[in-house]
Design a protein around this motif. Structure first.
Motif, mmCIF file in Angstrom:
data_model
loop_
_atom_site.group_PDB
_atom_site.id
_atom_site.type_symbol
_atom_site.label_atom_id
_atom_site.label_comp_id
_atom_site.label_asym_id
_atom_site.label_seq_id
_atom_site.Cartn_x
_atom_site.Cartn_y
_atom_site.Cartn_z
ATOM 1 N N SER A 293 21.047 -48.689 -7.139
ATOM 2 C CA SER A 293 21.240 -48.205 -5.773
ATOM 3 C C SER A 293 20.631 -46.823 -5.560
ATOM 4 C CB SER A 293 22.731 -48.166 -5.435
ATOM 5 O OG SER A 293 23.351 -47.197 -6.222
ATOM 6 N N SER A 294 20.394 -46.042 -6.654
ATOM 7 C CA SER A 294 19.799 -44.720 -6.479
ATOM 8 C C SER A 294 18.361 -44.819 -5.992
ATOM 9 C CB SER A 294 19.801 -43.948 -7.792
ATOM 10 O OG SER A 294 21.099 -43.796 -8.256
ATOM 11 N N ASN A 295 17.720 -45.990 -6.245
ATOM 12 C CA ASN A 295 16.363 -46.209 -5.777
ATOM 13 C C ASN A 295 15.397 -45.173 -6.351
ATOM 14 O OD1 ASN A 295 14.359 -47.474 -4.495
ATOM 15 N ND2 ASN A 295 15.105 -47.136 -2.414
ATOM 16 N N SER A 296 15.524 -44.923 -7.645
ATOM 17 C CA SER A 296 14.606 -44.001 -8.304
ATOM 18 C C SER A 296 14.200 -44.620 -9.637
ATOM 19 C CB SER A 296 15.292 -42.650 -8.509
ATOM 20 O OG SER A 296 15.283 -42.264 -9.853
ATOM 21 N N LYS A 297 12.963 -44.357 -10.084
ATOM 22 C CA LYS A 297 12.450 -45.021 -11.300
ATOM 23 C C LYS A 297 13.343 -44.750 -12.497
ATOM 24 C CE LYS A 297 7.704 -43.627 -10.263
ATOM 25 N NZ LYS A 297 8.224 -42.772 -9.193
ATOM 26 N N PHE B 279 33.335 -27.955 -6.324
ATOM 27 C CA PHE B 279 32.688 -27.103 -5.323
ATOM 28 C C PHE B 279 31.182 -27.306 -5.224
ATOM 29 C CE2 PHE B 279 36.625 -24.615 -5.887
ATOM 30 C CZ PHE B 279 37.059 -24.733 -4.590
ATOM 31 N N LYS B 280 30.592 -28.153 -6.101
ATOM 32 C CA LYS B 280 29.151 -28.415 -6.002
ATOM 33 C C LYS B 280 28.851 -29.239 -4.761
ATOM 34 C CE LYS B 280 27.129 -26.975 -9.913
ATOM 35 N NZ LYS B 280 25.815 -26.401 -10.083
ATOM 36 N N GLU B 281 27.621 -29.095 -4.259
ATOM 37 C CA GLU B 281 27.240 -29.896 -3.097
ATOM 38 C C GLU B 281 27.068 -31.352 -3.518
ATOM 39 O OE1 GLU B 281 23.567 -28.822 -1.314
ATOM 40 O OE2 GLU B 281 23.800 -30.248 0.323
ATOM 41 N N ASP B 282 27.630 -32.266 -2.702
ATOM 42 C CA ASP B 282 27.552 -33.688 -2.996
ATOM 43 C C ASP B 282 26.340 -34.275 -2.263
ATOM 44 O OD1 ASP B 282 28.003 -36.211 -3.749
ATOM 45 O OD2 ASP B 282 29.953 -36.450 -2.796
ATOM 46 N N ILE B 283 25.259 -34.523 -2.993
ATOM 47 C CA ILE B 283 24.021 -34.985 -2.357
ATOM 48 C C ILE B 283 23.909 -36.499 -2.479
ATOM 49 C CG2 ILE B 283 21.509 -34.862 -2.404
ATOM 50 C CD1 ILE B 283 21.925 -32.112 -3.801
ATOM 51 N N THR B 284 23.658 -37.173 -1.359
ATOM 52 C CA THR B 284 23.311 -38.581 -1.383
ATOM 53 C C THR B 284 21.828 -38.686 -1.033
ATOM 54 O OG1 THR B 284 25.506 -39.138 -0.581
ATOM 55 C CG2 THR B 284 23.851 -40.860 -0.489
ATOM 56 N N PRO B 285 21.006 -39.211 -1.938
ATOM 57 C CA PRO B 285 19.573 -39.285 -1.629
ATOM 58 C C PRO B 285 19.346 -40.141 -0.390
ATOM 59 C CG PRO B 285 20.005 -39.865 -3.918
ATOM 60 C CD PRO B 285 21.316 -39.760 -3.244
ATOM 61 N N PRO B 286 18.434 -39.754 0.504
ATOM 62 C CA PRO B 286 18.238 -40.506 1.752
ATOM 63 C C PRO B 286 17.721 -41.915 1.517
ATOM 64 C CG PRO B 286 16.561 -38.817 1.481
ATOM 65 C CD PRO B 286 17.588 -38.569 0.430
ATOM 66 N N PHE B 287 17.076 -42.164 0.367
ATOM 67 C CA PHE B 287 16.487 -43.479 0.102
ATOM 68 C C PHE B 287 17.425 -44.383 -0.679
ATOM 69 C CE2 PHE B 287 14.808 -40.020 -2.464
ATOM 70 C CZ PHE B 287 15.385 -40.310 -3.677
ATOM 71 N N ALA B 288 18.661 -43.936 -0.912
ATOM 72 C CA ALA B 288 19.585 -44.743 -1.710
ATOM 73 C C ALA B 288 20.251 -45.808 -0.851
ATOM 74 C CB ALA B 288 20.650 -43.854 -2.326
ATOM 75 N N ASN B 289 20.744 -46.864 -1.514
ATOM 76 C CA ASN B 289 21.568 -47.866 -0.849
ATOM 77 C C ASN B 289 22.991 -47.300 -0.810
ATOM 78 O OD1 ASN B 289 23.258 -50.041 -0.341
ATOM 79 N ND2 ASN B 289 21.822 -51.502 -1.229
ATOM 80 N N LYS B 290 23.398 -46.747 0.362
ATOM 81 C CA LYS B 290 24.589 -45.890 0.395
ATOM 82 C C LYS B 290 25.876 -46.551 -0.067
ATOM 83 C CE LYS B 290 23.253 -42.033 3.091
ATOM 84 N NZ LYS B 290 21.965 -42.567 3.609
#
Lengths: 344, 173
Positions: free
Chosen positions: A141-145, A65-76
């Protein structure tokens, strides 16, 4: 056995194996929280049901039931693919692991194993080596440090320790003369003096056993080798940006890998399902499975015990330990084992 | 029949992966396509009855070598590739068909000379009479009995390559 029966039996076995594995995964998380809680002088989960036994179900529901967040800067596409690779490879290895001898159900005679293949051990090593991509791609792919550093650390660590892991198994293979996990268990049958079992652990593979355990802890990214998700430095490492079921898939993959490692350790070094068998026929056919499950449980408990006891390595210590200590030790073990077998 | 169907599925996957490797603009997508190619090659080896080679293909190529490729792409953070502007018209039109014809001819000649056309999909295979090849025991016998000297020489060669890489990496300016 006809092809229809074969497919039906295989499907039933796959469904059973998945059910048991996923239940084991769910309840290992509870066991971990309970045991670590008691080690730290707390109770652990105790609210959902008696002793908190419904806690894994509550956790699962919460993840769904948690919200499934895809970061906008990720390689989807790769961001979606990474947890799928991690979980698929983690669940695939169980297919070649035998949990007991052949059983007879009426006219049906079948091994307690999904597929009895003659390169079983190699298949597990291959599937594990492909599993690295799940972690590496998640980090990239998350595109985060933090994810990136976690992914890099994880793939470097897993590739390095895979070598020591693979080499530690060669002593066992020399004794068994086969890659088939069932043959490896059969090669450890019998006892010395009537009570010391002829397990590989007691047959001179003592060093190999510890190399295997340490390398396997590093492969599954567990403490003391959990640098890829070191929360004090990297937030949560490669799965920092993941939420909801995608995070749960990484979580399940980690625990499924732990179960596989525990099964493999029991098969390779502790004689698989060997143990006293007695009683009526139905008990006789189920007791080996119980002995096997007992060994696996012991390994899972040690995993958790180590987690509650040891601090984390530094990254350079981790790499030096793998390459400069475990790898030469594994090679020395191969040389000594070959000499012993050749001179016998 | 089933092995043949599986062969066509994996062969299509292999060729599709190879084409995707060339078409993709981002290096990481190309690297992942190459992993698909390696994986489907392993499955084709499996269909041929060479289970040891299939497992080694997955462990060494799909596992170890390609992880290093992906690792380097991640470390360098390589971006989308740039295409050259003036491509040759003749190469664009005739390149792929010419290559296919040339390669098919080469494969046909080599397989006839080596007698490989006796191998069929759906192993286990029999070659030179009755000994099954492709399982670990048979490969071990070949490597450590018949081809011991080439095997050892190759391992020395690889050792030299490793030492050369270490020397190059540690060279200080």
């Amino acid at each position: 056995m006809g092809i229809g029966t074969y497919i039906l039996v295989s499907l039933v076995k796959i469904a059973l194996a998945l059910l048991i594995l996923l239940t084991a995964v769910a309840y290992t998380t509870l066991l971990e929280r309970k045991v670590v809680g008691h080690i730290q002088n707390r109770w652990g989960p105790s609210r959902v049901g008696p002793f908190g036994i419904w806690q894994p179900l509550a956790d699962g529901l919460k993840f769904i039931f948690k919200e499934d967040i895809t970061p906008p800067f990720a390689n989807k596409p790769l961001y979606m693919l990474a947890p799928i690779i991690a979980l698929t490879t983690a669940l695939t290895s169980i297919a070649v692991i035998p949990v007991g001898p052949w059983i007879k159900l009426g006219s049906l005679n079948t091994p307690l194993q999904i597929a009895d293949v003659n390169i079983g051990l190699l298949i597990i090593l291959g599937v594990t080596s492909v599993g690295v991509y799940g972690v590496a791609l998640a980090g990239w792919s998350s595109n985060s440090k933090y994810s990136m550093l976690g992914g890099l650390r994880a793939s470097a660590q897993m590739v390095s320790y895979e070598i020591a892991l693979g080499l530690s198994l060669i002593g066992v293979l020399i004794y068994a003369g086969s890659f088939s996990l069932r043959d490896i268990v059969d090669s450890q049958a019998g006892t010395w003096l009537g009570f010391i079992p002829k397990w590989n652990l007691f047959r001179g593979q003592f060093v190999a056993f510890f190399i295997y355990i340490m390398a396997a802890y590093a492969e599954t990214n567990r403490i003391p080798f959990d640098l890829p998700e070191a929360e004090t430095e990297l937030v949560a490492g490669y799965h920092t940006e993941y939420s909801s079921m995608k995070f749960a898939m990484f979580f399940m993959a980690e625990y499924a890998n732990m179960v596989t490692v525990a099964c493999l350790a029991s098969i390779l070094f502790l004689g698989g399902w060997s143990g006293p068998v007695f009683g009526p026929p139905i008990v006789q056919s189920l007791l080996p499975v119980f002995w096997f499950a007992l060994r696996v449980f012991a390994f899972m408990f040690i995993y958790i015990w180590v987690r509650g006891t040891l601090p984390r390595f530094r990254y350079d210590q981790l790499m030096a330990f793998g390459w400069k200590f475990l790898l030469p030790l594994a090679i020395a073990n191969i040389v000594v084992t070959s000499l012993v077998v050749a001179l016998k | 029949m089933l092995p043949l169907i599986l062969f066509f599925i994996f062969a299509a996957l292999c060729v599709g992966g190879a084409i995707n490797l060339l078409v993709q603009k981002h290096p990481i997508n190309s690297a992942l396509s190459l992993i698909v190619v390696m994986g489907s090659l392993a499955l084709i080896y499996l269909l041929l009855g060479a289970e040891f080679v299939a497992a080694v293909q997955v462990i060494v190529y799909a596992g170890a070598v390609m992880v290093l490729f992906v690792f380097v792409i991640m470390l360098l953070n390589a971006g989308v590739e740039e295409r050259t502007e003036h491509a040759s018209r003749v190469a664009m039109v005739l390149g792929v068909p010419g290559l296919i014809i040339g390669l098919s001819l080469a494969v046909w000649v080599v397989s006839h000379l080596a007698g490989l056309d006796r191998i069929a999909i759906g192993g286990p295979m029999v070659m030179n009479g009755s000994d099954v090849f492709g399982n670990p025991q048979a490969i071990g016998h070949l490597l450590f009995r018949n081809f011991l000297l080439p095997f050892e020489v190759t391992s020395v060669l690889i050792l030299i390559a490793i030492m050369g890489a270490v020397v190059l990496a540690r060279r200080e300016e």
